[in-house]
Design an enzyme around this catalytic site. Structure first.
Site, short mmCIF file in Angstrom:
data_model
loop_
_atom_site.label_atom_id
_atom_site.label_comp_id
_atom_site.label_asym_id
_atom_site.label_seq_id
_atom_site.Cartn_x
_atom_site.Cartn_y
_atom_site.Cartn_z
N ARG A 119 0.88 -1.15 -0.04
CA ARG A 119 -0.11 0.05 -0.01
C ARG A 119 0.80 1.39 0.08
O ARG A 119 1.75 1.42 0.65
CB ARG A 119 -1.20 0.12 1.36
CG ARG A 119 -2.01 -0.99 1.28
CD ARG A 119 -3.14 -0.75 2.46
NE ARG A 119 -2.40 -1.26 3.56
CZ ARG A 119 -1.97 -0.40 4.50
NH1 ARG A 119 -1.92 0.82 4.56
NH2 ARG A 119 -1.20 -1.07 5.50
N TYR A 268 -1.71 -3.66 -6.61
CA TYR A 268 -1.30 -4.38 -5.45
C TYR A 268 -2.41 -4.28 -4.33
O TYR A 268 -2.72 -3.20 -3.96
CB TYR A 268 -0.04 -3.92 -4.67
CG TYR A 268 0.37 -5.14 -3.65
CD1 TYR A 268 1.16 -6.20 -4.24
CD2 TYR A 268 0.10 -4.88 -2.47
CE1 TYR A 268 1.47 -7.02 -3.22
CE2 TYR A 268 0.44 -5.91 -1.32
CZ TYR A 268 1.37 -6.90 -1.89
OH TYR A 268 1.54 -7.87 -0.98
N LYS A 277 -9.65 -2.17 1.97
CA LYS A 277 -9.12 -1.05 2.87
C LYS A 277 -10.02 0.08 2.42
O LYS A 277 -10.51 0.99 3.30
CB LYS A 277 -7.71 -0.82 2.98
CG LYS A 277 -6.70 -1.71 3.39
CD LYS A 277 -7.43 -2.08 4.92
CE LYS A 277 -6.96 -3.42 5.70
NZ LYS A 277 -5.73 -3.67 5.91
N HIS A 297 -10.37 -2.21 11.74
CA HIS A 297 -9.28 -3.23 11.07
C HIS A 297 -8.94 -4.11 12.39
O HIS A 297 -8.13 -4.06 13.04
CB HIS A 297 -8.14 -2.07 11.04
CG HIS A 297 -7.08 -2.96 10.24
ND1 HIS A 297 -5.57 -2.43 10.62
CD2 HIS A 297 -7.00 -3.90 9.39
CE1 HIS A 297 -4.92 -3.08 9.70
NE2 HIS A 297 -5.56 -3.99 9.14
N CYS A 321 0.98 -7.14 12.06
CA CYS A 321 1.11 -7.29 13.53
C CYS A 321 0.60 -8.22 14.09
O CYS A 321 0.25 -8.49 15.51
CB CYS A 321 0.90 -6.05 14.15
SG CYS A 321 2.00 -4.76 13.76
N ASP A 344 -9.26 -9.44 9.11
CA ASP A 344 -8.54 -8.21 9.08
C ASP A 344 -9.59 -7.16 9.40
O ASP A 344 -9.27 -5.97 9.56
CB ASP A 344 -8.19 -8.32 7.53
CG ASP A 344 -7.29 -7.00 7.22
OD1 ASP A 344 -6.29 -6.80 8.11
OD2 ASP A 344 -7.35 -6.09 6.23
N ARG A 438 1.97 -11.99 -0.06
CA ARG A 438 0.81 -12.42 0.40
C ARG A 438 0.32 -13.84 -0.19
O ARG A 438 0.74 -14.13 -1.23
CB ARG A 438 -0.14 -11.29 -0.03
CG ARG A 438 0.09 -10.12 0.93
CD ARG A 438 -0.49 -9.76 1.91
NE ARG A 438 0.14 -8.48 2.96
CZ ARG A 438 -0.26 -8.02 3.97
NH1 ARG A 438 -1.29 -8.71 4.40
NH2 ARG A 438 0.20 -7.11 4.50
P1 GTP Z 1 -2.15 -7.56 7.71
O1 GTP Z 1 -2.71 -8.65 6.87
O2 GTP Z 1 -1.20 -6.89 7.12
O3 GTP Z 1 -3.29 -6.53 8.33
O4 GTP Z 1 -1.26 -8.33 8.90
P2 GTP Z 1 -1.74 -9.00 10.21
O5 GTP Z 1 -1.92 -8.14 11.47
O6 GTP Z 1 -2.85 -10.29 9.77
O7 GTP Z 1 -0.39 -10.15 10.54
P3 GTP Z 1 -0.18 -11.48 10.41
O8 GTP Z 1 -0.93 -12.37 11.46
O9 GTP Z 1 -0.11 -11.96 9.02
O10 GTP Z 1 1.39 -11.55 11.38
C1 GTP Z 1 2.48 -10.86 10.34
C2 GTP Z 1 3.64 -11.21 10.93
O11 GTP Z 1 3.96 -11.18 12.35
C3 GTP Z 1 4.00 -12.85 10.51
O12 GTP Z 1 5.47 -12.74 10.06
C4 GTP Z 1 3.95 -13.46 11.82
O13 GTP Z 1 4.69 -14.62 11.75
C5 GTP Z 1 4.30 -12.51 12.81
N1 GTP Z 1 3.60 -12.80 14.21
C6 GTP Z 1 2.20 -12.93 14.28
N2 GTP Z 1 1.87 -13.30 15.46
C7 GTP Z 1 2.92 -13.33 16.20
C8 GTP Z 1 3.15 -13.53 17.64
O14 GTP Z 1 2.51 -13.80 18.54
N3 GTP Z 1 4.68 -13.54 18.01
C9 GTP Z 1 5.59 -13.16 16.97
N4 GTP Z 1 6.92 -13.10 17.41
N5 GTP Z 1 5.36 -13.11 15.61
C10 GTP Z 1 4.01 -12.98 15.33
C1 SPV Z 2 -2.90 -4.39 5.44
O1 SPV Z 2 -1.85 -3.72 5.00
O2 SPV Z 2 -3.38 -4.23 6.72
C2 SPV Z 2 -3.41 -5.68 4.84
C3 SPV Z 2 -3.05 -5.82 3.41
O3 SPV Z 2 -4.49 -6.32 5.35
S1 SPV Z 2 -3.74 -4.62 2.31
O4 SPV Z 2 -4.95 -5.50 1.73
O5 SPV Z 2 -2.36 -4.42 1.31
O6 SPV Z 2 -4.15 -3.49 3.18
MN MN Z 3 -4.92 -5.65 7.61
#
Ligand code: GTP
Ligand code: SPV
Ligand code: MN
Length: 656
Positions: A119, A268, A277, A297, A321, A344, A438
């Protein structure tokens, strides 16, 4: 060779196609245009899929306006069928946009232009008459960091400049989609016009897309207008025809007044899959404000405790995160079961009984690939190897995918090609997969998808979690004292920057409610809206803050995370049950000694360090929050939030 435009003549409901070499405004009879697509004079155009006559009037005129502007060669009205999807896949294969992944069933790998991988927050705007409707007025010379504003006039200019003839030589796809289960009173509809087959195929996974939705528009439902083009650089040269884009001029615009989204130059994720979003959060939050609900979110999960009692939790963490991981967690604590509603976005409203209820407006997961593995997220691994589009991951010589975290999951004999298409070896000091690569996969394939995930009424929410990547100072979990304090905690959120957007380095950024890039209107008013929810219920969800990412002096995570986070959820659920397992601290309530269940945990966890509240850190944190509120929110900050900050400051100074 470029085909001559096709002429379409409508006669008694049948479409007749003729080759016709010129603009055909001249072909009139009795002064009225006889030949046209919809009855007005526009260039001849080939309809390669669907029937224009069937389009609801409002869609017709939206399409017509944008056909005139974008001048596509062809029109494709999407029905969402398998046959249509197969067509799109063939087109993408031909163009080199995707390649097959024969190791899995119906999986594809897309590699984007390396300049189009995330983004772009700096080029994302909300367009309102008054700037103050979009962002608070910054103070003390600060540059506003709570969104970007543009006037509707400037928006019009941008659109004219970018979109004029931008689809010449391409097909315009008309994509009807529903955010939320079709027919749910909480769902909303969009129509995306796009020149990207990748976007269409992805929207088919991420939303409910096709004829059923068009039928709803026909039956009178309003829709959000979503115009998207991958664009062409102003010099006319498309660097890589397999992923056309225009990174120099990329821009993403939202006009809440008309429920309208316009996105140019990027193919993307959150820039181009406009349901996500742009609609579900930015436009969604403005609709939610008007209608009295919340567009957030947030992931939504169901959790059943060992006694069989089930509750639902929503959690807001910034991009990359941990939302997807928590939403699909495999609890390490025996007897617990987690089920996934969404990973999400949550649309939430209080029902007539004062119960907060949430739906996941999406239909798939667009999840971060790196870090996803059998050990961290086995449920995701069981979800994503069918019917999935991978983007910017690495590929293997046996027809599979690879990313950082999958080291143990591939044979040592397979060769790896990195996300840019170059040979890669473990000795190389660059990642094989892009850090923001992704998977785009259907939610229904998730083995722990919640039985109520498509319940039109939504699921009842008992707790709301806020969290972020905080390497220092912030404990594993703390509970808000009440709703107002909880809203303050959301407003004060900060987190390390990630690869999900264009930010460089690991700076700690303010990211209130994990919504900083996604607010559709003035954050001060958003806070008022959240505070006003207190009056809607006598049964408000409890609010907590969690941090899986605190590190020790050597930079090692203090908490094992992932499935072990179930121990934190266990404490939260027991708090909801009213158990006396919390101690007051200046920042909120934390687990009493021995009340966080660590039975059977393998790692050595230094609880003292994990829950310590360093006085200097918190004094500094309060200063940062104060500066941020003053400079960024200024006069729009609700009095209640500054009162909360004052109380926190007073309590912090008592730390010794
Ligand atoms: P978006 O799709 O961008 O909104 O991301 P998200 O909030 O869904 O994050 P996601 O669960 O995909 O995690 C992002 C990264 O954080 C990955 O590389 C995970 O492995 C890492 N991660 C997730 N949970 C944990 C945790 O509890 N501990 C640690 N150390 N890393 C974590
Ligand atoms: C985020 O960035 O919070 C996502 C991926 O979930 S995107 O669809 O690119 O916004
Ligand atoms: Mn997201």
């Amino acid at each position: 060779m470029k085909m001559k435009p096709l002429l379409v003549i409508l006669t008694k409901g049948n479409l007749i196609f003729h080759r016709f070499p010129t603009e055909f405004g001249a072909l009139t009879k009795n002064g009225r245009p006889k030949v046209s697509v919809f009855g007005k004079q526009i260039r001849g155009i080939g309809v390669v899929h669907g029937d224009l006559q069937d389009l609801p009037e409002k869609v017709k005129s939206y399409v017509e306006d944008n056909v005139k502007l974008c001048k596509p060669d062809k029109l494709h009205i999407c029905d969402g069928s398998d046959a249509e999807n197969q067509k799109l896949i063939n087109i993408m294969l031909e163009q080199g946009t995707i390649k097959p992944l024969p190791k899995y069933e119906n999986c594809w790998l897309a590699r984007t232009n390396p300049a189009d991988t995330a983004r772009v927050e700096s080029k994302t705007f909300i367009c309102t008459e008054k700037k103050s409707e979009t962002i608070p007025t910054p103070k003390n010379g600060a540059v506003g960091a709570l969104g970007n504003w543009m006037s509707p006039n400037d928006m019009d200019l941008v659109v004219k400049e970018r979109f004029n003839s931008c689809m010449t030589g391409r097909t315009m796809y008309i994509v009807p989609f529903s955010m939320g289960p079709i027919g749910s009173p909480l769902s909303k509809i969009g129509i995306e016009l796009t020149d990207s087959p990748y976007v269409v195929a992805s929207m088919r996974i991420m939303t409910r897309m096709g004829s059923k939705v068009m039928k709803q528009v026909k039956d009178g439902q309003a829709f959000v207008k979503c115009l998207h083009s991958v664009g062409t650089p102003s010099n006319g040269i498309v660097e890589d025809p397999s992923w056309p884009c225009d990174p120099q001029r990329t821009i993403i615009l939202h006009k809440p007044e008309n429920n309208e989204i316009v996105s140019y130059g990027s193919g993307y994720g959150g820039n181009s899959l406009l349901g996500k979003k742009c609609f579900a959060l930015r436009i969604g939050s403005t609709i939610a404000k008007k209608e009295g609900w919340l567009a957030e979110h947030m992931l939504i999960l169901g959790i059943t405790n060992p006694k069989g009692k089930k509750r639902y939790i929503a959690a807001a963490f910034p991009s990359a995160c941990g939302k997807t991981n928590l939403a699909m967690m495999t609890p390490s604590l025996p007897g617990y079961k987690v089920e996934c509603v969404g990973d999400d976005i949550a649309w939430m409203r209080f029902d007539k009984n004062g119960q907060l209820r949430a739906i996941n407006p999406e239909n798939g997961f667009f999840g971060v690939a790196p870090g996803t593995s059998r050990s961290s997220n086995p449920i995701a691994m069981d979800t994503i190897f069918r019917n999935t589009i991978f983007t910017n991951v690495a590929s293997t010589s046996d027809g599979g995918v690879y990313w950082e975290g999958m080291e143990k999951e591939i044979g040592s004999d397979v060769a790896i090609t990195d996300w840019r298409g170059n040979p890669w070896s473990r000795q190389k000091n660059i990642p094989a997969a892009h850090p923001n690569s992704r998977f785009c996969t259907p939610a229904e394939q998730c083995p722990i998808i919640d039985p109520a995930w498509e319940d039109p009424e939504g699921v009842p929410i008992s707790a709301i979690l806020f969290g972020g990547r905080r390497p220092a100072g912030v404990p594993l979990v703390y509970e808000a004292r009440d709703w107002k304090h909880g809203v303050f905690i959301g407003a004060s959120m900060r987190s390390e920057a990630t690869a999900a957007a264009e930010h460089k380095g690991k700076v700690i950024m303010h990211d209130p409610f994990a919504m900083r890039p996604f607010f559709g209107y003035n954050f001060g008013n958003y806070l008022d809206h959240w505070l006003s929810m207190e009056n809607k219920s006598s049964n408000l969800p409890k609010i907590f803050h969690v941090n899986w990412f605190r590190k020790d002096a050597n930079g090692k995570f203090l908490w094992p995370g992932f499935g072990e986070n179930s121990r934190v959820l266990d404490w939260i659920l027991r708090r909801l049950d009213g158990e006396n397992i919390a101690d007051e601290t200046p920042i909120g309530l934390i687990p009493k000694k021995n009340c966080l269940n660590l039975k059977g945990i393998e790692e050595n966890v230094n609880l003292d360090e994990l829950f310590s509240l360093p006085r200097d850190f918190w004094l500094q944190e309060v200063k940062e929050i104060e500066k941020y509120f003053n400079e960024q929110v200024g006069d729009d900050l609700p009095k209640e939030i500054s009162n909360q900050l004052d109380s926190l400051r007073k309590r912090i100074t008592k730390i010794n």
